[in-house]
Design a protein around this motif. Structure first.
Motif, PDB file in Angstrom:
ATOM      1  N   ASP A   1       0.772  -1.240   0.000  1.00 28.57           N
ATOM      2  CA  ASP A   1       0.000   0.000   0.000  1.00 28.57           C
ATOM      3  C   ASP A   1       0.807   1.296   0.000  1.00 28.57           C
TER       4      ASP A   1
ATOM      5  N   GLN B   1      -4.427  -6.363  -5.912  1.00 26.69           N
ATOM      6  CA  GLN B   1      -4.220  -5.386  -4.826  1.00 26.69           C
ATOM      7  C   GLN B   1      -4.807  -4.048  -5.234  1.00 26.69           C
ATOM      8  N   LYS B   2      -5.940  -3.706  -4.662  1.00 25.66           N
ATOM      9  CA  LYS B   2      -6.604  -2.458  -5.058  1.00 25.66           C
ATOM     10  C   LYS B   2      -6.880  -1.580  -3.889  1.00 25.66           C
TER      11      LYS B   2
ATOM     12  N   SER C   1       4.297   0.630  -5.007  1.00 27.65           N
ATOM     13  CA  SER C   1       3.391  -0.219  -4.225  1.00 27.65           C
ATOM     14  C   SER C   1       2.666  -1.152  -5.178  1.00 27.65           C
ATOM     15  N   TYR C   2       2.231  -2.280  -4.660  1.00 32.54           N
ATOM     16  CA  TYR C   2       1.475  -3.210  -5.493  1.00 32.54           C
ATOM     17  C   TYR C   2       0.113  -2.636  -5.856  1.00 32.54           C
ATOM     18  N   GLN C   3      -0.425  -1.762  -5.020  1.00 30.41           N
ATOM     19  CA  GLN C   3      -1.681  -1.101  -5.379  1.00 30.41           C
ATOM     20  C   GLN C   3      -1.483  -0.203  -6.597  1.00 30.41           C
ATOM     21  N   ASP C   4      -0.350   0.494  -6.657  1.00 28.69           N
ATOM     22  CA  ASP C   4      -0.064   1.343  -7.815  1.00 28.69           C
ATOM     23  C   ASP C   4       0.159   0.506  -9.073  1.00 28.69           C
TER      24      ASP C   4
ATOM     25  N   LYS D   1      -3.207  -0.608 -10.310  1.00 26.22           N
ATOM     26  CA  LYS D   1      -3.913   0.494 -10.977  1.00 26.22           C
ATOM     27  C   LYS D   1      -3.364   0.737 -12.380  1.00 26.22           C
TER      28      LYS D   1
END
Length: 105
Positions: A42, A104-105, A49-52, A55
Motif C-alpha cells: 500500500d 491489490q486495489k 506499491s502493489y496497489q499502484d 492500478k
C-alpha cells in the motif's frame, strides 16, 4: 493422526476457495522471495506499491503475463530510474505473484 487430519482439512479448504489459496501462496512468496525488501502493498518503497502496479495495469490484456516476465527477468525504466533486478522464481511462481499483485486495489 491429528497432523494428517489437519493437512487434509487445509487442502480441502484451499480447493474450495481457490482465490484464498492463491492469496496465501502469493503472500508466502512475497515474503520468501524477498519482494518485501523493495515493495509494499500500500505504499512506495524502493519500488512502487502493489496497489499502484494494479492500478497501472488494470484492464490491460496480458497484464499478468507482462508482470510475470518483469518479476522473473527484471525491468528498467517503467517506474523510474531504479531497475528491478531479475528474481529467482519459477514461471509458476512469477505467474502467481503477478496475478496476486493485480488483485491489490
Amino acid at each position: 493422526m491429528k497432523v494428517i487430519a489437519f493437512s487434509l482439512a487445509a487442502l480441502a479448504a484451499a480447493s474450495l476457495s481457490p482465490g484464498l489459496a492463491l492469496a496465501a501462496d502469493a503472500e508466502t512468496l512475497y515474503q520468501a522471495k524477498a519482494c518485501v525488501a523493495c515493495h509494499k502493498i500500500d505504499g512506495p518503497m524502493v519500488g512502487p506499491s502493489y496497489q499502484d502496479v494494479a492500478k497501472k495495469y488494470a484492464g490491460q490484456d496480458g497484464a499478468a503475463t507482462t508482470l510475470a516476465k518483469h518479476i522473473k527477468e527484471g525491468s528498467q525504466g517503467i517506474w523510474g530510474a531504479i531497475p528491478m533486478p531479475p528474481n529467482a522464481v519459477t514461471d509458476e511462481e512469477a505467474k502467481t505473484l503477478a496475478e496476486w499483485i493485480l488483485q491489490q486495489k
